[in-house]
Design a protein around this motif. Structure first.
Motif, short mmCIF file in Angstrom:
data_model
loop_
_atom_site.label_atom_id
_atom_site.label_comp_id
_atom_site.label_asym_id
_atom_site.label_seq_id
_atom_site.Cartn_x
_atom_site.Cartn_y
_atom_site.Cartn_z
N ILE A 175 29.90 31.49 50.69
CA ILE A 175 29.52 32.53 51.65
C ILE A 175 30.79 33.22 52.10
O ILE A 175 31.56 32.67 52.88
CB ILE A 175 28.79 31.94 52.86
N ILE A 176 31.03 34.43 51.60
CA ILE A 176 32.25 35.13 51.97
C ILE A 176 31.89 36.39 52.76
O ILE A 176 30.78 36.91 52.64
CB ILE A 176 33.12 35.47 50.75
N ASP A 177 32.83 36.86 53.56
CA ASP A 177 32.61 38.03 54.39
C ASP A 177 32.41 39.26 53.51
O ASP A 177 32.78 39.28 52.34
CB ASP A 177 33.80 38.24 55.32
N PRO A 178 31.87 40.31 54.07
CA PRO A 178 31.67 41.54 53.29
C PRO A 178 32.97 42.28 53.04
O PRO A 178 34.00 41.94 53.63
CB PRO A 178 30.74 42.37 54.19
N PRO A 179 32.92 43.28 52.13
CA PRO A 179 34.12 44.10 51.88
C PRO A 179 34.50 44.88 53.12
O PRO A 179 33.66 45.06 54.03
CB PRO A 179 33.68 45.03 50.75
N PRO A 180 35.72 45.38 53.25
CA PRO A 180 36.70 45.42 52.17
C PRO A 180 37.56 44.18 52.04
O PRO A 180 38.16 43.96 51.00
CB PRO A 180 37.57 46.62 52.54
N LYS A 181 37.62 43.34 53.06
CA LYS A 181 38.57 42.24 53.01
C LYS A 181 37.96 40.92 52.57
O LYS A 181 38.69 39.99 52.22
CB LYS A 181 39.24 42.05 54.37
N TYR A 182 36.64 40.83 52.61
CA TYR A 182 35.94 39.60 52.21
C TYR A 182 36.48 38.37 52.96
O TYR A 182 36.41 37.25 52.45
CB TYR A 182 36.06 39.37 50.70
N GLY A 183 37.04 38.56 54.11
CA GLY A 183 37.52 37.44 54.92
C GLY A 183 38.93 37.00 54.63
O GLY A 183 39.41 36.04 55.24
N MET A 184 39.59 37.63 53.66
CA MET A 184 40.98 37.31 53.36
C MET A 184 41.86 38.50 53.73
O MET A 184 41.39 39.62 53.85
CB MET A 184 41.13 36.99 51.87
N ASP A 185 43.17 38.25 53.89
CA ASP A 185 44.05 39.30 54.42
C ASP A 185 44.78 40.08 53.34
O ASP A 185 45.07 41.27 53.51
CB ASP A 185 45.07 38.67 55.36
N TYR A 186 45.12 39.42 52.25
CA TYR A 186 45.91 40.06 51.20
C TYR A 186 45.26 39.78 49.85
O TYR A 186 44.81 38.66 49.59
CB TYR A 186 47.35 39.52 51.19
N TRP A 187 45.24 40.82 49.01
CA TRP A 187 44.58 40.73 47.70
C TRP A 187 45.49 41.23 46.60
O TRP A 187 46.25 42.17 46.78
CB TRP A 187 43.30 41.58 47.70
N GLY A 188 45.39 40.58 45.44
CA GLY A 188 45.98 41.14 44.25
C GLY A 188 45.05 42.15 43.62
O GLY A 188 43.94 42.39 44.11
N LYS A 189 45.48 42.72 42.49
CA LYS A 189 44.68 43.75 41.83
C LYS A 189 43.75 43.19 40.78
O LYS A 189 42.92 43.92 40.24
CB LYS A 189 45.61 44.80 41.21
N GLY A 190 43.90 41.92 40.47
CA GLY A 190 42.95 41.26 39.58
C GLY A 190 43.42 41.18 38.14
O GLY A 190 44.26 41.94 37.68
N THR A 191 42.82 40.24 37.42
CA THR A 191 43.05 40.08 35.99
C THR A 191 41.70 39.80 35.33
O THR A 191 40.89 39.03 35.85
CB THR A 191 44.07 38.94 35.71
N LEU A 192 41.46 40.45 34.20
CA LEU A 192 40.15 40.38 33.56
C LEU A 192 40.06 39.16 32.64
O LEU A 192 40.92 38.94 31.79
CB LEU A 192 39.90 41.65 32.76
N VAL A 193 39.00 38.41 32.82
CA VAL A 193 38.67 37.29 31.94
C VAL A 193 37.37 37.61 31.22
O VAL A 193 36.36 37.90 31.88
CB VAL A 193 38.53 35.98 32.74
N THR A 194 37.40 37.57 29.91
CA THR A 194 36.21 37.83 29.11
C THR A 194 35.95 36.61 28.24
O THR A 194 36.81 36.20 27.45
CB THR A 194 36.39 39.07 28.22
N VAL A 195 34.77 36.05 28.38
CA VAL A 195 34.38 34.89 27.60
C VAL A 195 33.28 35.32 26.64
O VAL A 195 32.17 35.64 27.04
CB VAL A 195 33.89 33.73 28.49
N SER A 196 33.63 35.36 25.37
CA SER A 196 32.69 35.88 24.37
C SER A 196 33.07 35.36 23.00
O SER A 196 34.25 35.15 22.69
CB SER A 196 32.72 37.41 24.38
N SER A 197 32.05 35.17 22.17
CA SER A 197 32.30 34.77 20.78
C SER A 197 32.35 35.99 19.88
O SER A 197 32.58 35.87 18.69
CB SER A 197 31.22 33.81 20.32
#
Length: 130
Positions: free
Chosen positions: A108-130
């Motif tokens: 259960i996380i807070d809504p955007p924009p912060k989702y309950g956290m103070d600092y965010w990275g920009k993300g990295t994509l993980v794709t799981v596929s055959s």
């Protein structure tokens, strides 16, 4: 002001493994709770795991428990997310985030924009596929 940078994402087959890294080059991460979150296309952001600065009470979402492990490398100021036995439903952009504390319940996380956290990275994509 933290600047978090994620890396380690990529394309992996089902059953494979990846290790994500979250790095901050200027500020010590040891003082902060660090969480990993993910957002799949068309879905809301969800909590994956969170570790307090003390290392106690580490949380994992039920969907990843037993497969993912969060840990810190204090010397390198890095927090990792080791992901094993990956499944197609793990496909998402993975974000690390920092705050003074973790969500009370990682499911259960807070809504955007912060989702309950103070600092965010920009993300990295993980794709799981055959």
């Amino acid at each position: 002001q933290l600047q978090l940078v994620e890396s380690g994402g990529g394309l992996v087959q089902p059953g494979g493994s990846l290790r994500l890294s979250c790095v901050e080059s200027q500020v010590t991460l040891s003082y902060y709770a660090i969480g990993w979150f993910r957002q799949a296309p068309g879905k809301e952001r969800e909590g994956v795991s969170c570790m307090l600065a003390s290392g106690h009470n580490t949380q994992y979402a039920d969907s990843v428990k037993g497969r993912f492990t969060i840990d810190r490398d204090v010397a390198n100021n890095t927090v990792y997310l080791q992901m094993n036995n990956l499944k197609p439903e793990d496909t998402a952009v993975y974000y690390c985030a920092a705050a003074w504390g973790c969500p009370y319940d990682i499911h259960i996380i807070d809504p955007p924009p912060k989702y309950g956290m103070d600092y965010w990275g920009k993300g990295t994509l993980v794709t799981v596929s055959s």
